[in-house]
Every structure is written in C-alpha cells, then in structure tokens.
Motif scaffolding. Structure first.
Motif, PDB file in Angstrom:
ATOM      1  N   ARG A   1      -8.262 -12.199   2.139  1.00 14.07           N
ATOM      2  CA  ARG A   1      -7.520 -11.704   0.487  1.00 14.07           C
ATOM      3  C   ARG A   1      -7.177 -10.316   0.212  1.00 14.07           C
ATOM      4  O   ARG A   1      -6.312  -9.746  -0.746  1.00 14.07           O
TER       5      ARG A   1
ATOM      6  N   ARG B   1      -7.256  -7.633   1.008  1.00 14.35           N
ATOM      7  CA  ARG B   1      -6.000  -6.645   1.915  1.00 14.35           C
ATOM      8  C   ARG B   1      -5.135  -7.311   2.124  1.00 14.35           C
ATOM      9  O   ARG B   1      -3.806  -6.860   1.482  1.00 14.35           O
ATOM     10  N   GLU B   2      -4.767  -9.056   1.639  1.00 11.97           N
ATOM     11  CA  GLU B   2      -3.294  -9.057   1.935  1.00 11.97           C
ATOM     12  C   GLU B   2      -2.605  -8.769   0.698  1.00 11.97           C
ATOM     13  O   GLU B   2      -1.571  -8.543   0.845  1.00 11.97           O
ATOM     14  N   LEU B   3      -3.400  -8.978  -0.848  1.00 13.09           N
ATOM     15  CA  LEU B   3      -2.786  -8.673  -1.268  1.00 13.09           C
ATOM     16  C   LEU B   3      -2.953  -6.662  -2.492  1.00 13.09           C
ATOM     17  O   LEU B   3      -1.843  -6.877  -2.976  1.00 13.09           O
ATOM     18  N   THR B   4      -3.714  -6.586  -1.563  1.00  9.90           N
ATOM     19  CA  THR B   4      -4.060  -4.834  -2.593  1.00  9.90           C
ATOM     20  C   THR B   4      -3.211  -3.791  -0.707  1.00  9.90           C
ATOM     21  O   THR B   4      -3.077  -2.751  -1.533  1.00  9.90           O
ATOM     22  N   SER B   5      -3.721  -4.482   0.160  1.00  6.56           N
ATOM     23  CA  SER B   5      -3.469  -3.419   0.452  1.00  6.56           C
ATOM     24  C   SER B   5      -4.742  -2.613   2.006  1.00  6.56           C
ATOM     25  O   SER B   5      -4.463  -1.957   2.681  1.00  6.56           O
TER      26      SER B   5
ATOM     27  N   VAL C   1     -10.309 -10.221  -6.358  1.00  2.00           N
ATOM     28  CA  VAL C   1      -9.357  -9.391  -5.612  1.00  2.00           C
ATOM     29  C   VAL C   1      -9.356  -7.911  -6.210  1.00  2.00           C
ATOM     30  O   VAL C   1      -9.121  -6.508  -6.100  1.00  2.00           O
TER      31      VAL C   1
ATOM     32  N   ILE D   1       3.414  -9.897   0.787  1.00  2.00           N
ATOM     33  CA  ILE D   1       3.194  -8.881   0.441  1.00  2.00           C
ATOM     34  C   ILE D   1       2.094  -8.043  -0.246  1.00  2.00           C
ATOM     35  O   ILE D   1       1.619  -9.182  -0.471  1.00  2.00           O
ATOM     36  N   THR D   2       2.099  -6.850  -0.427  1.00  2.54           N
ATOM     37  CA  THR D   2       0.541  -6.189  -0.912  1.00  2.54           C
ATOM     38  C   THR D   2       1.693  -5.128  -2.072  1.00  2.54           C
ATOM     39  O   THR D   2       2.135  -4.949  -2.491  1.00  2.54           O
ATOM     40  N   MET D   3       0.259  -5.437  -3.081  1.00  3.01           N
ATOM     41  CA  MET D   3       0.196  -3.654  -3.628  1.00  3.01           C
ATOM     42  C   MET D   3       0.403  -2.736  -2.798  1.00  3.01           C
ATOM     43  O   MET D   3       1.724  -1.450  -3.221  1.00  3.01           O
TER      44      MET D   3
END
Lengths: 708, 367
Positions: A301, A303-307, A366, B247-249
């Motif tokens: 998660r 990576r999914e949210l912050t890359s 996260v 979608i990511t940061m």
C-alpha cells in the motif's frame, strides 16, 4: 502552534550529533516545520510549527522520537528515580474522581519535607532559553517536566488542602476560584475542577488556584498528573477566556499513558533539587484503562499511494523508531521477526502508540513511512489521460462580456461579499432576490469580522459605489467599474440553503471622453452606460433584450430603465438618486446598472443565419418630427414597423434636439428610414409615397409635426 | 519669292514674343537656378507655378502663335516647307524645354514645401477610447483554467454559502477542529457556513461525476481574518482533484510540477514537504523554485530559492467513502492554493488589500 525546542535538551534525549542547522533541514523535510533557529546563550532554540494532529510534538520527547527516527539511535530517558522514597501515597492523601467521564485518569504523588527556593542556574537558563519564566524550584520542575514529556502537572501545597484530599468533580454553578494569575473566576456546572474537601482548588487542565499554590513556606507537595477529556478542557478554556500551556496540550490530546512517567520524573527532580522524600508509589485512579488500537498495513500500500518503493523492513524500522510497534505479521512470514526478514510478510499489524491519536488507519501508517523515507524521492509522473477537459458553463460568454465592458472603458472590480447593514433599504434588488411579501430576504452573518458588515450582499452596487468613493478620495473622479459576482437571498423556506445568483453591476461617472488632441471632453451620461450594457449583451449574444422606462428606489425619477429579457424584468439602470448619492457624498452624476447575469446566461442565444445581399440599391430618407418629449423613440419606431410596409428595411435614430426653435416640452427627433425592394430599384415616386404615409402616421398618432 | 521673305520673320516674332514673357523666369535656369528657387516662399512658388502654367497655355496651346505657325507649314512653298517645318519644330522644342525645366524646378520646390508643411509628429498618441482592465485575479484565474482544461480538467463550482456537511463533515474535519469554531469560520443566522475552502467543490463534483474524474474549482472562500497587508477575510482559492484507479503521490507531484512549469517556465522545480490536512492522507505542502532567481535566492523567495504555494495530498479514504467511492478500488489526489497569493507573487504586490479596494490607479496596471 509554535513549540520552542532547546537544542541541548534534544541532544541529551537523543545523543544525535547533528548541528542545529542540520536538524532544521532534516526535521522540516520530515514534516516538522522549523520556522526559525536562534541562539540562546550556549544553546540554540528551534521554533517548530506543530500541526493540530501532532500534540506529541509539544514536548522535547516527541521531537526526540522524530530525531531518532531520522538520525538513528534511541531515546535516552532522563533520570526517573527519586533520590529518597518512603511510604505510600495513600498514607498522606486520597483522591476521589466523581466525574470520570471528564477525567479518565488521575494520579497523585507526594513529596514531603521539600525546601522551596529558586531553581538552580542550569534549570533557570533552560526555561528562559525557550521563553518560560522561572518561579521556584517545585513550580519550575512541573513546568520542566511538561516541556520535556508533554504531560501537564500541577503541584499543590498539601497542607492547604482541606482534609488533605482531592475530589475531581464538576464545579457548582456560580462557584468561585481565584486562579494563579490572581483573577477571581466564576465557574459553571459543566466545568471540571479539582477540589479539596471544601472547595475548588484548580480548574482541571487549565490553571491551579492561588490559595493552594506552592509558597516559600510549603513543606509537603502533592503532584497531580491526569488525563482530562479534550472537549471539556477546550470548552472551559474558551468559556473562561483562559488559554494556558496545559489547556493547549489537553485540548489537543496528551499521551494517555504518560502520567506515571511524569510523576516519576517530577519526583526525581524535586528530591534532587528541592530535597525531601517522595512516596514510593502514586495513587492512580484509572477505572477503565484504554487499549491501544491496532492498525493494519499492507506493505504494498505504501507504493500504491506514494509511488515510493519502501522495502517492508524499512517500513517496520521507521514505524518502530517512531514508537509504532509491530504487533504481528501475516503472509509469507508468520512472526514479527520474520516480517522484516527474507520472504517478508505482505502485511502486518501495528500498535498505535498512546501518544499518537492520529494513527488510526492504514493511510496514517503510509504517511509515517513515506515522510521518513523521503518525499524528495517521489518521482514526477503525469497520470494517463482518459478524460477531456471542459470550462465551466458559459465561460466563453463570461469572458466576452468582460472584454466588451473593458472595451467600453470599464475596469473590473472585486468587492467583499459582505456589506454593511446600513445599505439594507438603499437599493432595489434584482427581481429574483425578493422572497415572500413582508419577509426579509437578507442573509445575515452571526459573526462578521468587519464591523457592521453583517449582510451577505443582496446587491453588488453598495460596495461598488464605496469603491467609486474610494477613488474620489484618492483624486480619481472619472470612474467606470463593473463587477461580476454572486448576490444572496434567503432560501425559499425557513432553513433552506440561501439562494445564490450571479449579478453584473456597472458604475460610471465623470468624463466619457477626455479632452485631448482627439477632441473636446464630454461628460458621460445615461446613454454611455446603456451603450456599455448593450455592448456586453451583444458580445454575449443575448437575444430579445428590451429597455423600458421604470422607476426604482435607488434611481432618479425619469432617468431609470428596466431591462427586459424576453419580457421578464432582469435588472435596472439609470442615474443614481440624489438621496442615495448623498449617502456616499457624491456631488457629480453617477450612473449605475445591475442585471441578473444568471438569467442573461440562461436566455437564448441568437444564432446566425445568413441573409442574401441586396441586389438592388436602397433609398434612405430622414424625417425630423417635433413632438411632445414624452413620446419615445421606441414608440415611434414601433409605429413605423407596425405599418408592415415590405419596403421599409430599417428604422434608426439620427439625432434628438431640444432647445432653441423647438417649443418647450417638445423635442425634434430625426428618424432615418431605409427603403428597398428585393426585385427592382425603387422609383422616387414610390419612396415619396411610402415616406409620406409614414410621416402622416407619426403626425396623427403622436401629434407630431414634420420639420421642413 | 515673296512668301520666303514673309515666313522667316514670323518664326522670329513668335520666339521674341515668348522670350519677352519668359524673361522673368530666366533666373530659374542656368547656374543660379536652384538658389533662385530655394529663396521662394511657398505662396510665391505656387503663384509662379501657376504663371508658368498660364505661359505654357498661351505659348503652346491650341490657340497660341506657335500653333498658328505650325498650321502654316502646309501652305509654305514645297521647296521651303522642310526648312520651315524644321525651324518651327525646333522653336517649339525650345519653348517646351524652357517651360518644363522651370515648371519642374518650381514644382519640385512646391512639393518639398508641402511635405514640410504636412509633416506629422508620429509620436503623438493615437486616437482611441480608454480601455478598461480585467481584475488581476481574473487574469490569473483564466490563465490557470486554460492550463488545467488543456490537461483534461473540468472547471466546477459550488455554493459559497454551505452546509456543515460539505464544508466540514464530508471533508473529514473533526467535530472539535478549530476551523469549525465561529472564531475562524463565518456562520449565517440560519447556521450555514461561508465555505472556508474550495475543497467543498470536491464533494459536489464527486457526487455529480463518477471516477475517473479530473476537476478544478476556482472560487471565493471566507475566513475570519482581520484585513491586513497579508490577510483578507475573503480570498480566492483553487482546488484540484483527480480520482482514478492506481493514482499515487507521484501523479500528484507530476501534475503540480507540470502545471507550474506551464505557468512559470520549463525550468521550474517543485518540492513536497509532509504536512497535515484532515481531508488528505498522506498530506504534503508544495513549494516551487523561485521564478525570479530560479532557486538562487532573492528577495521574493526570502533568500530560500523556494516559494511556498499550497497544500495537497492523497484524498482521505473517509472523504471518498462520504461520496460512495470505494477507496480500495480508487485513489485520488487533491491540491489547493491561493489565487490571491499567486497574484501577489506574479505582480509583486506588497499589500493584499489592494485587490478589493478597486483603486483605478491599481486596476489600470493590469493587462
């Protein structure tokens, strides 16, 4: 809220070898905004802007945890053992919590035989460095411990407590207490107080009482450390207008497990610096111990949210350093230890620390991982395009209207949406804004910030005229302003959301054309204003607009027109009435207009249809007619058109004349009529006959006389 | 032959008659000619030019002596005719040459004088009506809208007077959050809030549209700040929102960077700092490299090289849930910044109150 952090103190708690400048940089990158760093003796002070979700950072301990997370190492706990301990606290005092709903936990400990004196130099220096005023050793220690650990403490002179005991209860209505600042305060029945057997001795979580405070004569001290309900402290603090270091912390939320640690630290410092003997334990009234929530995290998660590609072991390390402990892991590995190792778990559960009420859901974890791993590592990526862009409805026509008004010399203004109540009865409002008969349609603010400005504007004119006044005051007397913005009216039924309508208002005064090599100057008049409005309407392609004489509260009688949109009233324009002009102290003529822009946009647009070009020439004839000045151009024009003569193609105005050689009360109007046929060139005789009919009609209908 | 005797003197008589009248123009021929002409005033020159014209009519016109002479050619005896004709033509050429020389000399002088007389001062201002000006906030807002529409965003708006649901609850703002207090937010007598951020439009937009969606919402917002050089109780904000799968940061940062590059130039860099907003998690504030000094440090950026602009983050799952979007399926980002602040930066304003004073001396500076 700003928190002053001592660099030296922070180093004692962390052992970190970073300079103050490096700390500033690293803390800011991790989300602790260091607004300033300044020198204070042999120390540096870091001013940290603490966001409302992180009350744990209102202590050196809280900041130390962040430093350890970003620089490595562990928090080095200060001395927690009293120099001398003897006897149990319950032998010396007792605590009764009556209002457990407002006080989930209350602890008390006693230190006997202290000697009250000024604090040692190092303690004074440290407090002063971060902006605190030293008082005496015991009071300073309670303060010091709060700044170190985040737990507010209060010290009572045990001797002065009736029956040497404490009761935590709601205040009695009208109960009075003189607080440490010397102010006598009246309490209400919802405020939580710490009382002795007879009376309130402290306002819980806000401030202690003057009568039981530590004095030079104090020998036995009762230290109180509690957890008070944030909402209760906030309410009391607001109601009393009394905001303190303690109330700031309680209302944001303190570490609900931090009381005994703070007691231990205070006892250690008091016995060291003020002498005396501490009791061996603390009374701890904690009827319903709180259990820390567990928060799951799927490592993917992050990576999914912050890359950010953060290996699970790094996530665990970061969270652990912040005190967010791993409770268990699932997936490939089964134990906590495995989670960080090879074939790591895909998800794990973490314990939300007692000082981090902001850690409740996966996304919170996260963020903790992301900000310590580094947002600077987040790459710039554009999302794949899969939707088409679109302007707001009618944006094109709005822009056209603005440009048209600009072209007519009008500057665009913006004014506040709230206006003074003094304008309430001055203006005729747009037709749609008047509610039911007899009821006010005004929207009122309960808490205006600019004195008197309590109305949500029902008209743009009030503030636009103020703007004109402002310009007059600064030497500009030629002013043309327009504003596009919303006006407000109460909802149709009581309790309905207010209605918002877009309005467009114009204010014009001064010269229409300035004197210069281009010609002489000319004062602007009604027709300049009308022309500007017509230009805007034309630019917006609004069809079927008409103007008719009218009267309106804020317009001078006889110089007011109504704008009709397909027959419906949509606003008025004209010269500002003298009584309204007087309110603004205007001495020169002012012309104003306000129209319902929402209706203009909703009205139909004219669509273009090509008309074949004339194949035969037309003939133009003028007719100058003298008639009563009340006979309007529109009436004359309509009379001509109503003859339905096929050859009459256009009726326009050439000019109007009043004065010499025209009888008083009358005026001469010159109409220009264009005659044309589609299939032949008109003969003079034909035109003469048509023109004659028209002149006759006008003469008969309006008592007009043809001027030869 | 008697005719022979009569014809020769006739040519001489015509020549003499011309030369007598032309005598006064002789000074415009030969070495002194240009000096003679340059001394003429424009009225004199025009008179002379007219007189030369008359002379030409009289001496070369259809009724002139010269014309009569030429008509005689046919009647001259054949053996004399060629010589007579030649002499007559030579005379005509001489007369015309004299006239033309003087005529062109004076004519040029007249033309030169006219040019001098009609010379324009091309630096005088052109004739045009005074044009009005768009408000700087409108200029900036339209520019921003143009950029985002080109990037696939739809421009949305919502009410300025809101319910608690849109202004706070749906945005995950806790019950006890100070932003809800009447100290910070305006309330109407009927209990509605003046929207304190354009994030409210996020909620309206997500109720109206289903993901994938891209929305920007420029608009007025209200906070209970006393007006001073850097605060107004009313200002303009722009909110951006994108919700889609995956979608990511990184997308957030890429989007903000792309927008700022289009606005401030391709050299622009952005920086994200962790922050806190109730409606996003994780949250970040964003800065961009100073457009004046390109990050070297100057007065505009207070020496830091960076300009703080706004807040942003990944849409909080509670916000998505409030509008029935499954946060496990969709994620999104939101960002916001002050249009007024951007105005101050772009135009170098030193007092934000200027924006709502509507001083014409201020407004007419923007184009």
């Amino acid at each position: 809220m700003l928190m002053n952090i001592s660099y030296n103190w922070l180093r004692e708690l962390t052992g970190a070898r970073l300079t103050a400048g490096e700390l500033r940089e690293r803390l800011t990158t991790a989300g602790l905004e260091v607004e300033a760093v300044h020198e204070a003796g042999d120390d540096f002070v870091l001013e940290i802007a603490v966001s409302s979700n992180r009350p744990d950072l209102l202590s050196h301990l809280g900041v130390a945890r962040e430093v350890c997370t970003l620089a490595g190492g562990e928090v080095r706990w200060p001395e927690m053992r009293a120099a001398r301990e003897e006897g149990r606290t319950e032998s010396f005092t007792s605590v009764e919590v009556e209002a457990a709903d407002l006080c989930p936990r209350f602890t008390a400990r006693v230190v006997r035989g202290v000697r009250i004196a000024p604090s040692p130099a190092w303690l004074v220096a440290r407090l002063q460095a971060i902006g605190q005023r030293p008082i005496n050793n015991v009071a300073d220690i309670t303060n010091y411990v709060m700044l170190e650990l985040g737990q507010p403490l209060h010290a009572f002179d045990l001797e002065k407590l009736n029956e040497r005991r404490l009761v935590i209860r709601r205040a009695r209505a009208g109960e009075r207490l003189t607080t440490l600042d010397g102010v006598e305060r009246e309490l209400d029945a919802e405020m939580l107080v710490i009382a002795d057997a007879a009376r309130a001795v402290a306002i819980a979580g806000v401030m202690g009482g003057a009568e039981t405070e530590i004095s030079g004569a104090t020998e036995d001290v009762l230290i109180e450390a509690a957890h008070f309900a944030p909402a209760s402290v906030r309410r009391t603090s607001r109601a009393l207008g009394l905001q303190t270091e303690a109330s700031d912390r309680f209302e944001r939320g303190i570490d609900y497990e931090g009381q005994l640690r703070a007691q231990a630290r205070a006892a250690a410092l008091i016995t060291e610096l003020a002498g005396g003997t501490a009791t061996t334990d603390a009374i701890d009234v904690y009827p319903q111990p709180l259990t820390p929530p567990l928060v799951p995290l799927r490592f993917a998660r992050v990576r999914e949210l912050t890359s950010l590609d953060v290996p699970p072991e790094d996530s665990i390390r970061i969270l652990g350093a912040l005190g967010i402990e791993l409770a268990g892991a699932n997936g490939a590995g089964r134990s906590a230890a495995d989670a960080g190792g090879q074939g790591a778990a895909s998800e794990a559960t973490f314990v939300s620390p007692s000082w981090r009420a902001d850690i409740r859901i996966e996304e919170d974890l996260v963020e903790e991982v992301g900000r310590h791993f580094g947002y600077d590592k987040v790459s710039d990526t554009l999302p794949a395009a899969n939707v088409a862009g679109e302007y707001g409805a009618h944006e094109g026509r709005r822009r056209e209207a603005r440009r048209a008004l600009n072209a007519c010399g009008f500057d665009e203004a913006l004014t506040y949406s709230f206006i003074d109540t003094a304008h309430d009865e001055q203006f005729e409002l747009l037709p749609g804004l008047v509610r039911r008969a007899g009821e006010s349609s005004l929207v009122t603010l309960n808490n205006p910030i600019i004195e008197g400005a309590a109305r949500m504007r029902p008209t743009l004119l009030a503030a636009l005229l103020e703007s004109a006044r402002h310009n007059f005051n600064h030497g500009t007397r030629d002013v043309r302003l327009f504003e596009l913005g919303r006006v407000f009216a109460a909802g149709v039924e009581a309790g309905d959301q207010p209605r918002e309508t877009e309005a467009c208002a114009l204010v014009a005064t001064g010269v229409a054309t300035e004197e210069g090599h281009a010609g002489a100057s000319r004062e602007l008049d009604f027709y300049d204003l009308k022309g500007a409005l017509e230009a805007a309407l034309a630019a917006m392609n609004v069809s079927s607009v008409e103007f008719a004489a009218t009267s309106a509260r804020h317009l001078r009688e006889g110089q007011a027109a109504q704008i009709l949109l397909a027959g419906n009233a949509a606003g008025v324009l004209g010269r500002l009435a003298d009584d309204v002009a007087a309110v603004y102290k205007f001495k020169q003529p002012i012309y104003v207009a306000e129209v319902d822009f929402t209706s203009l946009l909703a009205a139909g647009e004219t669509s273009v249809r090509y008309a074949p070009l004339a194949r035969f020439p037309g003939v133009v004839r003028d007719a100058s007619l003298v008639a009563d000045r009340r006979v309007t151009f529109a009436e004359m024009r309509r009379a001509v058109l109503e003859l339905n003569l096929e050859q009459v193609r256009r009726v326009t105005l050439v000019y109007v004349y009043e004065g010499e050689r025209v009888p008083e009360g009358q005026r001469s109007m010159t109409l220009r009529i264009e005659y044309r046929a589609d299939d032949r060139t008109l003969r003079d005789q034909e035109v003469d006959e048509l023109h004659g009919r028209i002149v006759n009609t006008l003469e008969e209908k309006f008592g007009a006389q043809l001027k030869r | 032959m008697s005719s022979e005797v009569r014809e020769q003197p006739q040519i001489e008589a015509v020549r003499e008659a011309f030369e007598q009248e032309f005598g006064r123009f002789a000074r415009f021929r030969g070495a002194e000619a240009s000096a003679g002409v340059d001394a003429l005033k424009s009225s004199e020159a025009e008179t002379l030019l007219r007189e030369v014209g008359d002379l030409r009519t009289r001496h070369t016109g259809k009724k002139s002596a010269l014309a009569n002479l030429k008509k005689m050619i046919g009647r001259v005896a054949p053996e004399e005719r060629a010589a007579f004709g030649q002499q007559a033509q030579q005379l005509e050429a001489a007369i015309i040459e004299s006239l033309e020389e003087v005529e062109s000399l004076i004519g040029n002088h007249v033309a030169r004088l006219r040019v001098e007389r009609e010379l324009l001062d091309v630096t005088l201002p052109g004739r045009r009506p005074r044009r009005g000006h768009q408000h700087p906030i409108t200029l900036v807002r339209q520019r921003i809208e143009d950029i985002f529409v080109a990037m696939g965003y739809t421009v949305e708006d919502g009410p300025e007077i809101e319910t608690d649901f849109y202004n706070f609850d749906a945005l995950n703002i806790p019950r006890a959050h100070p932003a809800r207090s009447p100290q910070d937010t305006f309330y109407t007598s009927e209990g509605f809030a003046l929207r304190s951020q354009t994030s409210t439009v996020q909620i309206h937009a997500m109720q109206r549209r289903k993901p994938p969606l891209r929305v920007i919402a420029p608009g007025k917002v209200f906070r209970r700040d006393t007006p001073d050089a850097t605060h107004n109780p009313m200002f303009f904000q722009l909110e951006g929102l994108l919700v889609d799968r995956g979608i990511t940061m990184g997308h957030l940062k890429g989007t903000v960077t792309e927008f700022l590059r289009r606005l401030y130039g391709p050299q622009t860099r952005t920086r994200f700092r962790p922050s806190y907003f109730p409606f996003t998690e994780p949250s970040a504030e964003f800065d961009f490299s100073c457009f004046k000094c390109n990050g070297a440090g100057c007065r505009l950026c207070k020496g830091s090289g960076w300009i703080e602009l706004g807040g942003s983050g990944m849409v909080h799952p509670n916000v998505l849930r409030a509008v029935d979007i499954d946060p496990q399926e969709f994620s999104g980002f939101a960002f916001g910044f002050g249009i007024d602040r951007m105005c101050m930066l772009n135009f170098g304003l030193d007092d934000i109150r200027l924006l709502f004073e509507n001083d014409v001396r201020f407004l007419e500076q923007f184009n």
